[in-house]
Scaffold this motif. Structure first.
Motif, PDB file in Angstrom:
ATOM      1  N   UNK A 139       0.532  -1.211  -0.164  1.00 47.22           N
ATOM      2  CA  UNK A 139       0.794   0.282   0.289  1.00 47.22           C
ATOM      3  C   UNK A 139       0.908   1.360  -0.177  1.00 47.22           C
ATOM      4  N   UNK A 140       0.440   2.206  -0.451  1.00 47.86           N
ATOM      5  CA  UNK A 140       0.746   3.529  -0.492  1.00 47.86           C
ATOM      6  C   UNK A 140       1.349   4.181   1.117  1.00 47.86           C
ATOM      7  N   UNK A 141       1.260   5.146   0.548  1.00 54.83           N
ATOM      8  CA  UNK A 141       1.408   6.503   1.972  1.00 54.83           C
ATOM      9  C   UNK A 141       0.562   6.672   2.433  1.00 54.83           C
ATOM     10  N   UNK A 142      -0.295   7.364   0.498  1.00 53.28           N
ATOM     11  CA  UNK A 142      -1.344   7.773   0.660  1.00 53.28           C
ATOM     12  C   UNK A 142      -2.455   6.808   1.874  1.00 53.28           C
ATOM     13  N   UNK A 143      -2.437   5.309   1.389  1.00 51.39           N
ATOM     14  CA  UNK A 143      -3.312   4.503   1.919  1.00 51.39           C
ATOM     15  C   UNK A 143      -3.279   4.546   3.372  1.00 51.39           C
ATOM     16  N   UNK A 144      -2.640   4.801   4.256  1.00 56.43           N
ATOM     17  CA  UNK A 144      -2.063   4.794   5.362  1.00 56.43           C
ATOM     18  C   UNK A 144      -2.145   5.624   6.510  1.00 56.43           C
ATOM     19  N   UNK A 145      -2.270   7.244   5.195  1.00 56.85           N
ATOM     20  CA  UNK A 145      -2.640   8.287   5.390  1.00 56.85           C
ATOM     21  C   UNK A 145      -3.806   8.324   5.715  1.00 56.85           C
ATOM     22  N   UNK A 146      -4.437   7.888   5.496  1.00 58.71           N
ATOM     23  CA  UNK A 146      -6.568   8.000   5.176  1.00 58.71           C
ATOM     24  C   UNK A 146      -6.575   7.141   5.958  1.00 58.71           C
ATOM     25  N   UNK A 147      -6.052   5.759   6.619  1.00 56.61           N
ATOM     26  CA  UNK A 147      -6.610   5.430   8.126  1.00 56.61           C
ATOM     27  C   UNK A 147      -6.149   5.530   8.999  1.00 56.61           C
ATOM     28  N   UNK A 148      -4.745   6.444   8.994  1.00 57.33           N
ATOM     29  CA  UNK A 148      -4.424   6.716  10.452  1.00 57.33           C
ATOM     30  C   UNK A 148      -5.487   7.830  11.161  1.00 57.33           C
ATOM     31  N   UNK A 149      -6.330   8.229  10.054  1.00 60.28           N
ATOM     32  CA  UNK A 149      -6.856   9.496  10.266  1.00 60.28           C
ATOM     33  C   UNK A 149      -8.307   8.575  11.012  1.00 60.28           C
ATOM     34  N   UNK A 150      -8.805   7.509  11.237  1.00 58.55           N
ATOM     35  CA  UNK A 150      -9.664   6.840  11.595  1.00 58.55           C
ATOM     36  C   UNK A 150      -9.090   6.200  13.436  1.00 58.55           C
ATOM     37  N   UNK A 151      -8.293   6.128  13.722  1.00 56.09           N
ATOM     38  CA  UNK A 151      -7.566   6.220  15.381  1.00 56.09           C
ATOM     39  C   UNK A 151      -8.767   6.697  15.844  1.00 56.09           C
ATOM     40  N   UNK A 152      -9.269   6.282  17.415  1.00 47.77           N
ATOM     41  CA  UNK A 152     -10.304   6.883  17.980  1.00 47.77           C
ATOM     42  C   UNK A 152      -9.296   7.262  19.268  1.00 47.77           C
ATOM     43  N   UNK A 153      -8.437   8.572  19.058  1.00 45.58           N
ATOM     44  CA  UNK A 153      -7.900   9.048  19.865  1.00 45.58           C
ATOM     45  C   UNK A 153      -7.783  10.651  18.980  1.00 45.58           C
ATOM     46  N   UNK A 154      -9.315  11.469  19.324  1.00 50.54           N
ATOM     47  CA  UNK A 154      -9.326  12.849  18.753  1.00 50.54           C
ATOM     48  C   UNK A 154      -8.184  13.435  18.982  1.00 50.54           C
ATOM     49  N   UNK A 155      -7.472  13.539  19.696  1.00 49.53           N
ATOM     50  CA  UNK A 155      -6.324  14.478  19.881  1.00 49.53           C
ATOM     51  C   UNK A 155      -4.727  14.393  19.139  1.00 49.53           C
ATOM     52  N   UNK A 156      -5.024  12.490  19.029  1.00 51.17           N
ATOM     53  CA  UNK A 156      -3.808  12.599  18.050  1.00 51.17           C
ATOM     54  C   UNK A 156      -4.221  13.090  16.914  1.00 51.17           C
ATOM     55  N   UNK A 157      -5.465  13.042  16.061  1.00 52.03           N
ATOM     56  CA  UNK A 157      -5.614  13.757  14.933  1.00 52.03           C
ATOM     57  C   UNK A 157      -5.755  15.259  14.775  1.00 52.03           C
ATOM     58  N   UNK A 158      -5.687  16.084  15.609  1.00 54.55           N
ATOM     59  CA  UNK A 158      -5.403  17.552  15.961  1.00 54.55           C
ATOM     60  C   UNK A 158      -4.007  17.229  15.972  1.00 54.55           C
ATOM     61  N   UNK A 159      -3.919  17.270  17.147  1.00 55.73           N
ATOM     62  CA  UNK A 159      -2.126  17.255  16.941  1.00 55.73           C
ATOM     63  C   UNK A 159      -1.543  16.083  17.042  1.00 55.73           C
ATOM     64  N   UNK A 160      -0.753  15.365  16.588  1.00 55.32           N
ATOM     65  CA  UNK A 160       0.371  14.313  16.206  1.00 55.32           C
ATOM     66  C   UNK A 160       1.280  14.006  17.342  1.00 55.32           C
ATOM     67  N   UNK A 161       1.646  14.939  17.682  1.00 56.11           N
ATOM     68  CA  UNK A 161       2.641  15.140  18.322  1.00 56.11           C
ATOM     69  C   UNK A 161       2.114  14.833  19.689  1.00 56.11           C
ATOM     70  N   UNK A 162       0.754  14.992  20.501  1.00 56.87           N
ATOM     71  CA  UNK A 162       0.322  14.248  21.682  1.00 56.87           C
ATOM     72  C   UNK A 162       0.129  12.630  22.190  1.00 56.87           C
ATOM     73  N   UNK A 163       0.788  11.912  21.170  1.00 55.33           N
ATOM     74  CA  UNK A 163       0.922  10.549  21.592  1.00 55.33           C
ATOM     75  C   UNK A 163       2.256  10.151  21.293  1.00 55.33           C
ATOM     76  N   UNK A 164       2.891   8.892  22.078  1.00 56.53           N
ATOM     77  CA  UNK A 164       4.365   8.916  21.313  1.00 56.53           C
ATOM     78  C   UNK A 164       3.477   7.885  20.257  1.00 56.53           C
ATOM     79  N   UNK A 165       4.938   7.360  19.050  1.00 55.34           N
ATOM     80  CA  UNK A 165       3.984   7.025  18.012  1.00 55.34           C
ATOM     81  C   UNK A 165       5.862   5.693  17.586  1.00 55.34           C
ATOM     82  N   UNK A 166       5.156   4.701  17.665  1.00 50.85           N
ATOM     83  CA  UNK A 166       5.965   3.578  17.272  1.00 50.85           C
ATOM     84  C   UNK A 166       6.072   3.109  15.502  1.00 50.85           C
ATOM     85  N   UNK A 167       6.839   2.355  14.912  1.00 55.45           N
ATOM     86  CA  UNK A 167       7.064   1.837  13.741  1.00 55.45           C
ATOM     87  C   UNK A 167       5.831   0.685  13.037  1.00 55.45           C
ATOM     88  N   UNK A 168       5.551   1.121  12.060  1.00 54.91           N
ATOM     89  CA  UNK A 168       5.374  -0.538  11.268  1.00 54.91           C
ATOM     90  C   UNK A 168       5.310  -0.552   9.948  1.00 54.91           C
TER      91      UNK A 168
END
Length: 521
Positions: free
Chosen positions: A4-33
């Motif tokens: 899958x392309x980066x665009x696919x993952x960006x779209x799916x990332x917006x579905x994470x049930x953490x509203x704060x992360x969607x508005x502020x990506x620095x609000x949570x630590x991240x891990x690489x997949x």
């Protein structure tokens, strides 16, 4: 086809049930997949917190009230649309599954098709299962009794990494059809498969708060789910299942789990050995053996053991193994370094203790960082680790036996009881053997697909392989509470006013006894 392309993952990332992360990506630590085939990075995923789970459950609980009030036929319309979307988007879904798990295209397609048939099954049967049922009242004709099905409320799903798309979606399908909301914790290394399921649900018209994906660790997110939901569905190891079962028991909430297996195949003297060898490549090595219902033990009558060993060995050695987003490879990669280490340790231990290697037995770093050859062993001693412990990898041991009776006894000689397989001279013989095996599903003339794909029948484990069932009527009704509404008419249990109280009490016992002759409705 490719990952899958980066665009696919960006779209799916917006579905994470953490509203704060969607508005502020620095609000949570991240891990690489990472892409399993190559180890290259795919995307980053945020780590949820216990507070994120609490907030998700609160949103789910608020949304569930209106959802439960909707007619079941209205709810299952979402399932019907979900099935259509899965079929239409199956190539993208398979790409996402393969990238995160490293499995072959055929194994990824199994996940997609399971989502499809499970959605269609529950869309068809849920309204009937959930309809009020009239049962015999205490006093026929005078007592009306009706059983209603009320949803549990918020169902928590803790999904595994080995089949991360269908085991995120299909347990939720039944729970949603029954009127519940779902909060899910995907495995930490396969979160985007659960988000792909969420994408299909939302596009099918499901209100977003009714299916929420909170990624994160088992200790943090998984623990918070157990502490806040009304029912838990878990798929994973027996060890973790025991822990979660105790926690659910403390809270007195319902719990269902599909756990580990050490699944056996029995082959009798009348079996078609060419057919056995062909089916075995799937029964043994689907998802590189990382399947709870795949076969790890084969018991074959000694009269045909040499021929079966020769046929199986040739077929396994001829298997195509490698990466690729197409149907060329029969087997893909293991999913992680931990799994590769377990498989390597089990095989090396068995060989060191006297087992004979028939095929495979080596890592294949030339194909990718986590590949291991499909492996066949025989003469495995009882003190070898893989003799009794689940390997959960592409390792199968063959054991010649003197009789079918011995094969049945050895197949049942385990604390596990998830799945088994029988190949015999006839269907009737195979079914007779199957009825004596202590596993939740038994496949005659197949390895696992027939039992797994028969979604109208219940599927689950005996012994330490599980609690409860998925699929079938039980797979939906477990997400409900049975409520009996009894209406007393004409005469209440105190008796009519014109009958003296003492006389009424004397009449009760013989009248109650006589009810056995009355109709049951």
């Amino acid at each position: 086809m490719s990952r899958p392309t980066t665009r696919v993952y960006d779209r799916l990332l917006d579905l994470v049930a953490i509203p704060e992360f969607r508005t502020d990506p620095t609000s949570r630590p991240v891990s690489a997949i990472n892409e399993v085939f190559t180890g290259d990075p795919l995307a980053e995923i945020p780590a949820g917190t216990a507070d994120d789970v609490v907030a998700a459950v609160e949103r789910a609980r608020a949304a569930q009230v209106a959802w439960a009030e909707r007619d079941p036929k209205d709810r299952v319309a979402v399932l019907e649309r979900f099935a259509k979307l899965v079929m239409r988007n199956r190539d993208e879904l398979m790409n996402i599954v393969q990238a995160e798990t490293g499995k072959s295209r055929a194994s990824a397609q199994e996940e997609v098709l399971d989502c499809l048939i499970t959605a269609r099954h529950y869309a068809k049967v849920a309204p009937g299962l959930l309809a009020p049922k009239r049962v015999q009242g205490m006093l026929p004709g005078l007592t009306k009794a009706v059983v209603h099905r009320q949803p549990k409320g918020v169902v928590g799903v803790i999904a595994p990494w080995n089949y991360p798309l269908n085991l995120a979606a299909t347990d939720a399908l039944a729970a949603l059809a029954a009127g519940n909301a779902v909060v899910i914790k995907p495995a930490s290394i396969t979160p985007f498969c659960a988000l792909a399921a969420a994408d299909m649900f939302y596009r099918a018209g499901l209100p977003r708060d009714l299916f929420q994906v909170v990624p994160g660790s088992g200790g943090t997110v998984g623990g918070a789910i157990v502490e806040n939901v009304d029912y838990l569905m878990f798929t994973g190891s027996t060890a973790t299942g025991r822990v979660l079962g105790r926690q659910c028991g403390e809270r007195l909430i319902g719990y269902s789990a599909e756990l580990g297996g050490k699944n056996a195949m029995i082959v009798t003297a009348g079996a078609d050995l060419d057919e056995v060898a062909e089916v075995a490549t799937r029964a043994f090595y689907s998802n590189s053996g990382q399947l709870c219902i795949s076969v790890e033990r084969v018991y074959v009558e000694k009269s045909i053991a040499p021929q079966l060993i020769e046929t199986l060995t040739a077929r396994v050695r001829a298997m195509s193994v490698g990466p690729g987003y197409d149907f060329e490879a029969e087997m893909g990669s293991l999913i992680s370094r931990d799994q590769l280490d377990v498989v390597t340790t089990h095989v090396d231990d068995a060989v060191a203790k006297g087992a004979r290697l028939l095929a495979g037995g080596r890592p294949r770093p030339d194909l990718g960082p986590l590949f291991y050859e499909p492996t066949l062993l025989t003469d495995v001693p009882a003190d070898a680790t893989c003799y009794e412990e689940e390997t959960f990898g592409p390792v199968v041991s063959i054991y010649p036996v003197d009789s079918v009776e011995e094969a049945i006894a050895k197949a049942n000689d385990t604390e596990y009881g998830l799945n088994s397989s029988v190949f015999a001279g006839s269907d009737a013989e195979g079914e007779q053997i199957a009825a004596r095996l202590r596993t939740g599903t038994v496949n005659v003339g197949e390895g696992y697909v027939a039992g797994w794909g028969s979604v109208a029948g219940p599927m689950g484990g005996m012994g330490v392989s599980g609690v409860g069932r998925r699929h079938g009527d039980e797979g939906l009704l477990k997400y409900t509470e049975a409520q009996t509404i009894a209406t007393q008419r004409l005469i209440n249990m105190s008796g009519p006013g014109f009958v003296p109280r003492k006389r009424w009490q004397q009449m009760l016992a013989p009248a109650t006894n006589a009810m056995r002759f009355l109709p049951t409705r």
